[in-house]
Design a protein around this motif. Structure first.
Motif, PDB file in Angstrom:
ATOM      1  N   THR A   1      -1.657  -8.580   2.483  1.00 34.77           N
ATOM      2  CA  THR A   1      -0.862  -8.414   2.061  1.00 34.77           C
ATOM      3  C   THR A   1      -0.667  -6.645   1.311  1.00 34.77           C
ATOM      4  OG1 THR A   1      -0.106 -10.169   0.426  1.00 34.77           O
ATOM      5  CG2 THR A   1       1.040  -8.501   0.359  1.00 34.77           C
ATOM      6  N   THR A   2      -1.461  -6.018   1.258  1.00 26.73           N
ATOM      7  CA  THR A   2      -1.563  -4.425   1.186  1.00 26.73           C
ATOM      8  C   THR A   2      -2.168  -4.090   2.867  1.00 26.73           C
ATOM      9  OG1 THR A   2      -3.798  -4.996   0.908  1.00 26.73           O
ATOM     10  CG2 THR A   2      -2.181  -4.470  -1.123  1.00 26.73           C
ATOM     11  N   ASP A   3      -2.567  -4.062   3.533  1.00 23.01           N
ATOM     12  CA  ASP A   3      -2.150  -4.007   5.220  1.00 23.01           C
ATOM     13  C   ASP A   3      -1.301  -3.869   5.670  1.00 23.01           C
ATOM     14  OD1 ASP A   3      -5.166  -3.345   4.488  1.00 23.01           O
ATOM     15  OD2 ASP A   3      -5.616  -4.455   5.333  1.00 23.01           O
TER      16      ASP A   3
ATOM     17  N   LYS B   1       1.876   4.797  -0.124  1.00 23.93           N
ATOM     18  CA  LYS B   1       2.793   4.775  -1.234  1.00 23.93           C
ATOM     19  C   LYS B   1       3.331   3.322  -1.792  1.00 23.93           C
ATOM     20  CE  LYS B   1       5.982   7.030  -4.215  1.00 23.93           C
ATOM     21  NZ  LYS B   1       7.223   7.671  -3.944  1.00 23.93           N
ATOM     22  N   GLU B   2       3.768   2.850  -0.986  1.00 22.71           N
ATOM     23  CA  GLU B   2       3.628   1.345  -1.144  1.00 22.71           C
ATOM     24  C   GLU B   2       3.076   0.070  -1.031  1.00 22.71           C
ATOM     25  OE1 GLU B   2       7.682   0.095  -1.484  1.00 22.71           O
ATOM     26  OE2 GLU B   2       8.142   1.873  -0.804  1.00 22.71           O
ATOM     27  N   ALA B   3       2.045   0.434  -0.179  1.00 22.35           N
ATOM     28  CA  ALA B   3       0.023  -0.620  -0.577  1.00 22.35           C
ATOM     29  C   ALA B   3      -0.031   0.001  -2.080  1.00 22.35           C
ATOM     30  CB  ALA B   3       0.000  -0.158   0.715  1.00 22.35           C
ATOM     31  N   ARG B   4      -0.036   1.285  -2.106  1.00 20.06           N
ATOM     32  CA  ARG B   4      -0.769   1.125  -3.920  1.00 20.06           C
ATOM     33  C   ARG B   4       0.256   0.581  -4.562  1.00 20.06           C
ATOM     34  NH1 ARG B   4      -4.615   5.695  -4.288  1.00 20.06           N
ATOM     35  NH2 ARG B   4      -4.747   6.615  -1.922  1.00 20.06           N
ATOM     36  N   LYS B   5       1.791   0.799  -4.400  1.00 18.05           N
ATOM     37  CA  LYS B   5       2.563   0.400  -5.724  1.00 18.05           C
ATOM     38  C   LYS B   5       2.019  -1.597  -5.788  1.00 18.05           C
ATOM     39  CE  LYS B   5       7.042  -0.914  -6.301  1.00 18.05           C
ATOM     40  NZ  LYS B   5       8.427  -0.620  -5.824  1.00 18.05           N
ATOM     41  N   ALA B   6       1.817  -2.347  -4.956  1.00 16.08           N
ATOM     42  CA  ALA B   6       1.390  -2.773  -4.051  1.00 16.08           C
ATOM     43  C   ALA B   6       0.102  -3.194  -5.706  1.00 16.08           C
ATOM     44  CB  ALA B   6       1.658  -4.170  -2.879  1.00 16.08           C
ATOM     45  N   VAL B   7      -1.120  -2.321  -4.814  1.00  9.19           N
ATOM     46  CA  VAL B   7      -1.747  -2.998  -5.994  1.00  9.19           C
ATOM     47  C   VAL B   7      -1.766  -3.048  -7.514  1.00  9.19           C
ATOM     48  CG1 VAL B   7      -4.761  -2.132  -6.076  1.00  9.19           C
ATOM     49  CG2 VAL B   7      -3.278  -2.389  -3.512  1.00  9.19           C
ATOM     50  N   TRP B   8      -1.303  -1.765  -7.800  1.00  7.33           N
ATOM     51  CA  TRP B   8      -0.468  -1.518  -9.306  1.00  7.33           C
ATOM     52  C   TRP B   8      -0.365  -2.716  -9.986  1.00  7.33           C
ATOM     53  CZ3 TRP B   8      -3.463   0.693 -12.212  1.00  7.33           C
ATOM     54  CH2 TRP B   8      -3.717   2.267 -12.466  1.00  7.33           C
ATOM     55  N   PHE B   9       0.872  -3.795  -8.648  1.00  3.24           N
ATOM     56  CA  PHE B   9       1.326  -4.540  -8.913  1.00  3.24           C
ATOM     57  C   PHE B   9       0.645  -6.452  -9.582  1.00  3.24           C
ATOM     58  CE2 PHE B   9       4.478  -8.071  -8.419  1.00  3.24           C
ATOM     59  CZ  PHE B   9       5.278  -7.852  -9.380  1.00  3.24           C
TER      60      PHE B   9
ATOM     61  N   PHE C   1      -7.796   2.481   5.156  1.00  2.59           N
ATOM     62  CA  PHE C   1      -6.620   1.848   5.638  1.00  2.59           C
ATOM     63  C   PHE C   1      -5.826   3.008   6.547  1.00  2.59           C
ATOM     64  CE2 PHE C   1      -2.393  -0.160   8.000  1.00  2.59           C
ATOM     65  CZ  PHE C   1      -2.945  -1.436   8.651  1.00  2.59           C
ATOM     66  N   SER C   2      -5.755   3.253   5.889  1.00  5.17           N
ATOM     67  CA  SER C   2      -4.686   5.378   5.862  1.00  5.17           C
ATOM     68  C   SER C   2      -5.650   5.892   6.871  1.00  5.17           C
ATOM     69  CB  SER C   2      -4.461   5.518   4.529  1.00  5.17           C
ATOM     70  OG  SER C   2      -3.516   5.219   3.819  1.00  5.17           O
ATOM     71  N   ARG C   3      -6.930   5.586   6.617  1.00  7.06           N
ATOM     72  CA  ARG C   3      -7.981   6.525   7.545  1.00  7.06           C
ATOM     73  C   ARG C   3      -7.578   6.163   8.247  1.00  7.06           C
ATOM     74  NH1 ARG C   3     -11.320   9.934   4.979  1.00  7.06           N
ATOM     75  NH2 ARG C   3     -10.426  11.227   2.720  1.00  7.06           N
ATOM     76  N   LEU C   4      -8.033   4.705   8.848  1.00  2.83           N
ATOM     77  CA  LEU C   4      -8.460   4.167  10.389  1.00  2.83           C
ATOM     78  C   LEU C   4      -7.029   4.274  11.453  1.00  2.83           C
ATOM     79  CD1 LEU C   4     -10.400   0.831   9.289  1.00  2.83           C
ATOM     80  CD2 LEU C   4     -11.266   2.998  10.520  1.00  2.83           C
ATOM     81  N   LYS C   5      -5.804   4.247  10.223  1.00  3.93           N
ATOM     82  CA  LYS C   5      -4.629   4.615  10.769  1.00  3.93           C
ATOM     83  C   LYS C   5      -3.972   5.653  11.571  1.00  3.93           C
ATOM     84  CE  LYS C   5       0.577   3.260   9.595  1.00  3.93           C
ATOM     85  NZ  LYS C   5       1.148   3.033   8.964  1.00  3.93           N
ATOM     86  N   VAL C   6      -4.714   6.801  10.772  1.00  4.53           N
ATOM     87  CA  VAL C   6      -5.106   7.689  11.944  1.00  4.53           C
ATOM     88  C   VAL C   6      -6.171   8.021  12.700  1.00  4.53           C
ATOM     89  CG1 VAL C   6      -5.478  10.303  11.376  1.00  4.53           C
ATOM     90  CG2 VAL C   6      -4.112   9.269   9.504  1.00  4.53           C
TER      91      VAL C   6
ATOM     92  N   GLY D   1     -11.392  -3.532  10.100  1.00  2.00           N
ATOM     93  CA  GLY D   1     -12.110  -2.463   9.265  1.00  2.00           C
ATOM     94  C   GLY D   1     -12.611  -2.669   7.863  1.00  2.00           C
ATOM     95  N   SER D   2     -10.959  -2.093   6.934  1.00  2.00           N
ATOM     96  CA  SER D   2     -10.817  -1.878   6.506  1.00  2.00           C
ATOM     97  C   SER D   2     -11.372  -3.226   5.799  1.00  2.00           C
ATOM     98  CB  SER D   2      -8.942  -1.091   5.605  1.00  2.00           C
ATOM     99  OG  SER D   2      -8.122  -2.296   6.216  1.00  2.00           O
ATOM    100  N   THR D   3     -10.051  -3.756   5.408  1.00  2.00           N
ATOM    101  CA  THR D   3     -10.890  -5.350   4.775  1.00  2.00           C
ATOM    102  C   THR D   3     -12.432  -5.152   4.748  1.00  2.00           C
ATOM    103  OG1 THR D   3      -8.532  -6.466   4.972  1.00  2.00           O
ATOM    104  CG2 THR D   3     -10.395  -7.656   4.420  1.00  2.00           C
TER     105      THR D   3
END
Length: 227
Positions: free
Chosen positions: A69-71, A80-88, A147-152, A166-168
């Motif tokens: 889900t976060t990925d 930013k939306e992924a981090r929001k989901a983690v806090w949720f 994930f954000s680093r790998l996205k770059v 990779g991130s997971t």
């Protein structure tokens, strides 16, 4: 063999429900899934099963979908939306923990039949509760960051599998080590501790790899409100 076949079906149902939640509710459905998955994972983990001679706990399947889900949120809507989901999800865990402990504190009626069962499921020991919260907090934010680093580094749409796995893969390793260290070091001998940690991680990673086609399917969903 029965548990293996039922387990494969169980994984497929989890993925199908995840896709249905996103298809029907859009981005809000992903936040709803995070909230439900964090609570259900901590309930399911109470049950142990045996598969091919190895004892394992349930909860790994739906817990793996939290990373999925976060990925997906990170892929389509940004970090930013992924981090929001983690806090949720973290709030959902805290809320469920506090409220269910308060429920257990009520004196049951003379005809009550649920107190003992609820204590078994929700009467978490402090070490297990702390391990679960710490592992989720550390590994989920790590997953979002990697994930954000790998996205770059791997920005092509066809390279989503690299970003996802990779991130997971790394964050779930950290999740397993943090949880097992806090919850079980000093309780089990080292050889048993390593067996629990290894089997838990392998099962999580296998499920995450199996979810790769699911995140490709989910990424293809289009919603009018998103243009």
């Amino acid at each position: 063999m029965y548990n293996f076949l039922w387990g494969v079906f169980f994984v497929a149902v989890n993925f199908a429900l995840f896709l249905a939640c996103y298809r029907l509710l859009g981005k809000n459905g992903l936040y709803a899934w995070i909230g439900a998955a964090t609570v259900l994972a901590n309930i399911q983990v109470v049950k142990t099963i045996e598969m091919f001679g190895v004892v394992m706990t349930l909860g790994n399947t739906i817990y793996a979908t939290i990373y999925l889900t976060t990925d997906l949120l990170n892929e389509k809507y940004g970090e930013k939306e992924a981090r929001k989901a983690v806090w949720f999800g973290f709030f959902s865990m805290i809320m469920a923990l506090i409220l269910m402990q308060m429920v257990l504190a009520f004196k049951p009626g003379s005809d009550d039949i649920s107190q003992e069962a609820l204590e078994t499921i929700f009467g978490l020991t402090p070490r297990i509760a702390l391990g679960s919260l710490c592992a989720y907090f550390v590994s989920q934010f790590l997953d979002v960051r990697i994930f954000s680093r790998l996205k770059v580094a791997y920005p092509n749409r066809s390279q989503l599998w690299i970003r996802n796995n990779g991130s997971t893969g790394l964050s779930q390793l950290v999740d397993t080590l943090v949880f097992c260290s806090i919850a079980f070091i000093g309780i089990y001998p080292w050889d048993v501790w390593w067996q629990i940690a290894l089997t838990t991680y392998v099962l999580k990673f296998v499920i995450s790899v199996a979810s790769t086609p699911v995140i490709y399917i989910a990424r293809s969903f289009k919603f009018k409100e998103e243009g």
